[in-house]
Motif scaffolding. Structure first.
Motif, short mmCIF file in Angstrom:
data_model
loop_
_atom_site.label_atom_id
_atom_site.label_comp_id
_atom_site.label_asym_id
_atom_site.label_seq_id
_atom_site.Cartn_x
_atom_site.Cartn_y
_atom_site.Cartn_z
N ASP A 253 1.97 -7.19 9.99
CA ASP A 253 3.24 -7.12 11.55
C ASP A 253 2.50 -7.26 12.42
N TYR B 9 -10.47 -5.12 5.67
CA TYR B 9 -8.85 -4.33 4.79
C TYR B 9 -8.69 -4.80 5.59
N ARG B 10 -6.07 -4.75 5.14
CA ARG B 10 -5.29 -4.89 5.12
C ARG B 10 -4.20 -4.16 5.78
N HIS B 11 -4.62 -3.07 5.42
CA HIS B 11 -3.68 -2.07 6.15
C HIS B 11 -4.12 -0.63 6.57
N MET C 263 -10.12 -3.77 11.16
CA MET C 263 -9.38 -4.44 9.60
C MET C 263 -10.16 -5.70 9.20
N ALA D 63 1.03 -0.94 -0.17
CA ALA D 63 0.09 0.41 0.12
C ALA D 63 1.01 1.78 -0.05
N THR E 215 -3.97 0.72 -2.92
CA THR E 215 -3.78 -0.69 -2.29
C THR E 215 -3.42 -1.44 -3.56
N SER F 263 0.14 -3.78 8.62
CA SER F 263 -0.97 -4.55 8.37
C SER F 263 -0.82 -5.67 8.64
N ARG F 264 -1.58 -6.70 8.31
CA ARG F 264 -1.75 -8.06 9.50
C ARG F 264 -0.23 -8.95 8.89
#
Length: 139
Positions: free
Chosen positions: A119, A100-102, A95, A38, A52, A116-117
């Protein structure tokens, strides 16, 4: 450790940012170079949106030319944000709920990072899964 503060997670991060007048092609090149999914779209330090990989795929599927399509036209405007004093599980919940992922991390209007996931640690993800399973049983 399942309750890490987001400020700790993004403390040394320099999030990838592009101006709203940047092109999809430039954003995709930057994402590829930095190995991220992203780009935060910002102007004068103010977050305007997020672009993204999903936005890139949609742009191509619509037949748009990435070299001549501006981020402002295809980004997700006014994305949800989260404060750095909140925790990893707060971000994971947001999230998950938003699909969403970010998630940009913003402090007093200033972008300080993005999570994001990827992390998050296994225990943090396990805790979210436990919560979701519990909610499924209750409802």
């Amino acid at each position: 450790m399942t309750n890490r503060c987001l400020g700790y997670i993004v403390k040394d991060q320099e999030p990838l940012m592009q101006p709203p007048g940047g092109t999809v092609q430039d954003a995709c090149r930057a994402m590829w170079k930095h190995r991220v999914g992203a780009v935060l779209v910002a102007q004068n330090g103010r977050l305007m949106g997020i672009f993204t990989g999903r936005d890139a795929v949609r742009t191509l599927a619509e037949g748009r030319d990435p070299a001549h399509t501006f981020l402002v036209d295809v980004m997700t405007s006014n994305p949800d944000i989260i404060a750095p004093e909140l925790t990893a599980i707060d971000a994971l919940r947001a999230m998950s709920d938003g699909g969403y992922r970010h998630l940009p991390v913003v402090d007093a209007g200033k972008v300080v990072g993005i999570v994001s996931r990827g992390d998050f640690k296994g225990l943090e993800l396990d805790r979210l899964e436990e919560e979701e399973c519990l909610w499924e049983r209750i409802c």
